[in-house]
Design a protein around this motif. Structure first.
Motif, PDB file in Angstrom:
ATOM      1  N   GLN A  35       1.032  -1.297  -0.054  1.00 51.92           N
ATOM      2  CA  GLN A  35       0.057   0.086  -0.114  1.00 51.92           C
ATOM      3  C   GLN A  35       0.846   1.279  -0.244  1.00 51.92           C
ATOM      4  N   THR A  59      -3.161  -0.463  -3.626  1.00 49.81           N
ATOM      5  CA  THR A  59      -3.937  -0.421  -2.483  1.00 49.81           C
ATOM      6  C   THR A  59      -4.961  -1.654  -2.737  1.00 49.81           C
ATOM      7  N   THR A  60      -5.141  -2.170  -3.565  1.00 48.33           N
ATOM      8  CA  THR A  60      -6.044  -3.252  -3.923  1.00 48.33           C
ATOM      9  C   THR A  60      -5.499  -4.656  -4.103  1.00 48.33           C
ATOM     10  N   ASN A  61      -5.791  -5.548  -3.501  1.00 53.87           N
ATOM     11  CA  ASN A  61      -5.284  -7.020  -3.558  1.00 53.87           C
ATOM     12  C   ASN A  61      -6.259  -7.961  -3.284  1.00 53.87           C
ATOM     13  N   HIS A  65      -1.448  -8.247  -6.321  1.00 48.00           N
ATOM     14  CA  HIS A  65      -1.765  -6.649  -5.954  1.00 48.00           C
ATOM     15  C   HIS A  65      -1.947  -5.882  -7.009  1.00 48.00           C
ATOM     16  N   THR A 102      -5.644  -0.533  -8.478  1.00 50.37           N
ATOM     17  CA  THR A 102      -7.319  -0.345  -8.513  1.00 50.37           C
ATOM     18  C   THR A 102      -8.090  -1.411  -8.651  1.00 50.37           C
ATOM     19  N   LYS A 103      -9.466  -1.512  -8.203  1.00 53.20           N
ATOM     20  CA  LYS A 103     -10.096  -2.733  -8.509  1.00 53.20           C
ATOM     21  C   LYS A 103     -10.247  -3.019 -10.116  1.00 53.20           C
ATOM     22  N   ASN A 144     -11.590 -10.609  -2.016  1.00 54.42           N
ATOM     23  CA  ASN A 144     -10.615  -9.619  -1.962  1.00 54.42           C
ATOM     24  C   ASN A 144     -10.192  -9.164  -0.500  1.00 54.42           C
TER      25      ASN A 144
END
Length: 157
Positions: free
Chosen positions: A64, A69-71, A117, A120-121, A144
């Motif tokens: 992060q 920020t998305t994993n 990782h 973004t989504k 998620n």
């Protein structure tokens, strides 16, 4: 390879697993803690690398803090005859931090577990789509991450 470690090696590895301090000569500090020379510390670490006791020494960056920020943990149903090939290739992807072929309980056919990782989504969805298409893997689950509750390296000593 001899997996039995002498006490000096255990002490050196114990100091290593505590992480490096910000100092000019971290191996000198370890040698002072362990009671040997700096050269012995370096030689012991080199020997441990050569013998597969440790893989490497490197920085551990929190994803992060690097913009990831998305994993998600993904579980894939991969035929056993190609799981090594698929797993090896996925493990080389920069977006993948963990990749495991695991034994699964009866009734759970997803045998390859991959932590992905992304920024973004949408990027995460695109990575998963590319993996699915590249290896013709149609059956998978995506878990998620909601929040990180614990993340540490394993401590052996």
């Amino acid at each position: 390879m001899n997996t039995l470690l002498d006490e000096k090696t255990k002490k050196i590895l114990s100091e290593l697993q505590n992480g490096f301090k910000l100092e000019a000569r971290p191996f000198k500090r370890i040698s002072n803690e362990v009671g040997c020379t700096e050269e012995e510390v370096i030689a012991t670490i080199s020997n441990c690398c050569d013998n597969g006791i440790i893989r490497r020494i490197g920085a551990a960056i929190k994803p992060q803090n690097a913009g990831y920020t998305t994993n998600a943990l993904t579980a894939w149903k991969v035929p056993s005859d190609i799981i090594h090939e698929v797993g090896t290739e996925l493990a080389e992807m920069k977006e993948v931090s963990h990749c495991y072929d695991r034994e699964c309980p009866e009734g759970w056919d997803y045998n390859l577990f991959v932590m992905i990782h992304s920024h973004t989504k949408e990027e995460l969805d695109e990575i998963i789509k590319k993996i699915s298409e590249k290896f013709d893997l149609k059956e998978y689950k995506v878990f998620n991450t909601v929040r990180e509750l614990k993340k540490t390296s394993m401590r052996y000593f």
